[in-house]
Design a protein around this motif. Sequence first.
Motif, PDB file in Angstrom:
ATOM      1  N   THR A  56      55.397  21.202  -4.701  1.00 23.66           N
ATOM      2  CA  THR A  56      56.720  21.395  -5.287  1.00 23.66           C
ATOM      3  C   THR A  56      56.812  22.735  -6.005  1.00 23.66           C
ATOM      4  O   THR A  56      57.814  23.455  -5.880  1.00 23.66           O
ATOM      5  N   ALA A  57      55.768  23.089  -6.753  1.00 21.11           N
ATOM      6  CA  ALA A  57      55.764  24.377  -7.461  1.00 21.11           C
ATOM      7  C   ALA A  57      55.850  25.534  -6.469  1.00 21.11           C
ATOM      8  O   ALA A  57      56.575  26.516  -6.699  1.00 21.11           O
ATOM      9  N   VAL A  58      55.133  25.439  -5.354  1.00 21.70           N
ATOM     10  CA  VAL A  58      55.164  26.490  -4.335  1.00 21.70           C
ATOM     11  C   VAL A  58      56.557  26.591  -3.715  1.00 21.70           C
ATOM     12  O   VAL A  58      57.109  27.690  -3.564  1.00 21.70           O
ATOM     13  N   ALA A  59      57.137  25.442  -3.374  1.00 23.84           N
ATOM     14  CA  ALA A  59      58.457  25.447  -2.743  1.00 23.84           C
ATOM     15  C   ALA A  59      59.525  26.004  -3.679  1.00 23.84           C
ATOM     16  O   ALA A  59      60.395  26.784  -3.261  1.00 23.84           O
ATOM     17  N   VAL A  60      59.464  25.623  -4.956  1.00 16.22           N
ATOM     18  CA  VAL A  60      60.443  26.120  -5.934  1.00 16.22           C
ATOM     19  C   VAL A  60      60.274  27.626  -6.134  1.00 16.22           C
ATOM     20  O   VAL A  60      61.271  28.368  -6.206  1.00 16.22           O
TER      21      VAL A  60
END
Length: 445
Positions: A149-153
């Motif tokens: 999620t952190a990477v996608a955001v």
Amino acid sequence: MKYKYLTLILCLFSITDVRAQLTDTVAHFSLQEAIEYAQRNQSSIQNAKIDEEIAANTVKQTVGIGLPQVNGSVNFQDFLKVPTNLVPGEIFGQPGKLLPVQFGVKYQSSFGLELNQLLFDGTYLVGLQASKTYKELSSKSLKRSRIETAVAVTKAYYSVLVSNEQLNLLDANMLRLKKSLDDTKALYKNGFVEKIDVDRLTVLNNNLETERENVIRLLDLNVNLLKFQMGMSIQSKLTLKDSIAGLQVVQTFAVSDTSAYKNRIEYSLLETQKKLNELDLKRYKSQFLPSLSAFGNTSQNLLANSFGSLFDRSFPTTIIGFRLSVPLISGGIKLYQVRNAKLEILKTHNNLINLKNGIRLEVEQAQTTYRNGLKSLENQNRNMELAQEVLRVTKIKYEQGVGSSIEVTTAETSLKEAQNNYINALYDLLINKVNMDKASGKIVY
């Protein structure tokens, strides 16, 4: 911005976002704040938390198998026809005959309690270990969801920043081109230039306006994609605190780390899966061991030929004992289960080796791509500055009557191309930086 991602963005938004039902909000987030918001609201993380809770309940459920099990029972029977048996007539002084006799009564009832306690079972002991390892696996899965999620955001956030930068460059181009167009129109009215000079700049201006409208629409899509990755309602208002100018570009690299795979959650998950496979093998082996349990039973039996007198008398029964189960012959089923479990462990071991090598290769590729991206961005930035200088000199020459309008339009086109190349290089560098950090296991939550 690379328009090839437009289709991907549109496909993502074809998925119904349940959070659109929530109250819309107005937010002004930095990158770190956007990531923190996603950690609280992204549905994939919430589901991973639910899975972790399910795993904790599964551990308690497994523990409960070894605790005392108590069951109560109540039974009532009405024999509409009491069973009849034949007995030798000698009992009643009628030798040589078989006489029908009814055994039992019309009404029978019983109630009681049964207690079972597992004393030893190899599969249960292994199951306890496996349930705790399964809980560990679910916790690591939650960690993986947080990292993803952190990477996608982060990538979505950078896409918005780059789109904003592209829009700023277009706005600057349009202001400059509008001034040139107004000046050329004035020169045309005074007979100093031809109409074709005005037409060429008008075409460029129209193209810039169209491109600006496309970038605005793409920016809206990128913002919505960011909301989607954050778990925010698409109808919410979102603006960004950070800017391209505030981003720090790291240009130094450490020596290649061959142990980076140890920092990757994917490798840790596979190690835990191997532990589960080993416990699975242990469980199959334990099936060859006997199991021992204790039991106790107490009941009251009620017998009568009339329902009214059913509760007049009761006959108690109480039993305690042990139950030993010894496996003898299973047709080879358990043996092949053990063999397959060993093969699964071997597969997982091979997957660990392959993943280790794959992560090392991924780190090397990510660092090489990032280095190339740095050089490309520096080069495209120089090209953009050169294109701006060429346009400035070309306009001066044209205004002084020693240059042609074709040279001006060519310089304008070259500048726009250089700016697009710069935007693409900037976007690639930012994404490659995220990929490099992820490959090295530096993104931790």
